[in-house]
Design an enzyme around this catalytic site. Structure first.
Site, PDB file in Angstrom:
ATOM      1  N   GLU A  50      37.441  49.602  53.599  1.00  0.00           N
ATOM      2  CA  GLU A  50      36.170  50.089  53.058  1.00  0.00           C
ATOM      3  C   GLU A  50      36.321  50.321  51.552  1.00  0.00           C
ATOM      4  O   GLU A  50      37.381  50.699  51.070  1.00  0.00           O
ATOM      5  CB  GLU A  50      35.813  51.400  53.747  1.00  0.00           C
ATOM      6  N   LYS A 120      26.201  51.022  56.069  1.00  0.00           N
ATOM      7  CA  LYS A 120      26.828  52.071  56.870  1.00  0.00           C
ATOM      8  C   LYS A 120      25.808  53.098  57.353  1.00  0.00           C
ATOM      9  O   LYS A 120      25.063  53.696  56.566  1.00  0.00           O
ATOM     10  CB  LYS A 120      27.912  52.755  56.032  1.00  0.00           C
ATOM     11  N   CYS A 157      34.326  52.890  59.165  1.00  0.00           N
ATOM     12  CA  CYS A 157      35.026  54.165  58.995  1.00  0.00           C
ATOM     13  C   CYS A 157      34.437  55.295  59.849  1.00  0.00           C
ATOM     14  O   CYS A 157      34.674  55.353  61.046  1.00  0.00           O
ATOM     15  CB  CYS A 157      35.058  54.528  57.509  1.00  0.00           C
TER      16      CYS A 157
END
Length: 275
Positions: A50, A120, A157
């Site tokens: 990321e 995200k 993540c």
């Protein structure tokens, strides 16, 4: 869900773990090198960490200062390096959102084109960090991406802490879930990482390919976990390129002996999907 099958070929994946620096040119050069090495080793998918555009732990606003559009110079270098190759490459960059914030965007490229972009969903507002100060959340779960006959779902993540997202990807047919990450160091955080990556694989009987950024702030510890919860590849805390083989027969076996997706009693989570 894909029906059980042992006739699909084994697919090699690569995890490119590195410490992201402040200058995007240096990071682009690292990405291109990892692409070249992964392709030469026969990988069909390379998962990067990321935030690969730029990182400076002393400057929390670096994501605003260095963000680039998807047609910016960083992605142009990556796209140019991917032309003529069947290697799919995944990693996250920060893209201007047009409102004083950015989107944390997981981009997938292959053969000179962007074939997937996921903003995200779950922002890291935890452990005294507030990602949402500079980052706007996405609002759609992305379509699956096909890689060498595999159906690949994408997460980023902190998404790993939300099992409903992985479950939705599995019910949509994911054989593999990828998770480019920058898992921050802290008390017990390495254990959290291993437990969560393993749980997402085991509870959905799919492979999870989770690549972590390493360096001063983050743990590294990239890993691949198979559909029965077995870690089949790992990196330590230093830069590394590690490989694993994704075997559709292993997925079919897991879903035969542990049919949790078929046995579930709840409907799929109500998450929206991009077109």
């Amino acid at each position: 869900m894909n029906p059980p099958s042992s006739t699909r070929p084994v697919v090699r994946v690569a995890l490119g773990q590195f410490a992201v620096g402040r200058e995007w040119q240096d990071n682009a050069a690292t990405v291109v090198r990892l692409m070249r090495e992964a392709g030469a080793a026969g990988a069909k998918l390379l998962v990067l960490p990321e935030g690969i555009l730029a990182r400076d732990i002393a400057d929390p606003d670096i994501v605003l200062k260095t963000a680039q559009p998807l047609d910016g110079p960083f992605m142009q270098e990556v796209l140019a390096a991917s032309r003529g190759s069947d290697l799919a490459v995944m990693g996250c960059i920060h893209v201007p959102a047009g409102n004083g914030r950015v989107f944390n965007t997981l981009v997938t490229v292959r053969d000179g084109a962007i074939i997937g972009a996921y903003r995200k969903l779950h922002l890291y507002d935890a452990f005294r960090v507030k990602e949402s100060t500079n980052v706007a959340p996405g609002d759609e779960i992305p379509p699956l991406i096909e890689v060498a006959g595999l159906k690949v779902g994408t997460m980023t993540c902190y998404d790993l802490r939300f099992p409903e997202m992985a479950r939705r990807l599995a019910l949509d047919g994911a054989d593999v879930i990828t998770a480019p990450s920058a898992w921050v160091r802290g008390l017990g955080k390495e254990a959290h990482w291993e437990v969560l990556v393993t749980a997402r694989a085991l509870e959905n009987t799919c492979y999870v390919v989770a690549t972590g950024e390493c360096g001063e702030r983050n743990i590294g510890a990239s890993m691949v976990v198979d559909p029965l919860g077995v870690a089949i590849a790992r990196a330590a805390e230093a830069p590394a390129l590690v490989f694993a083989d994704i075997d559709p027969a292993r997925i079919a076996h897991a879903r035969s002996v542990l049919p949790v997706l078929a046995n579930r009693r709840f409907t799929a989570p109500e998450l929206t999907r991009g077109e």
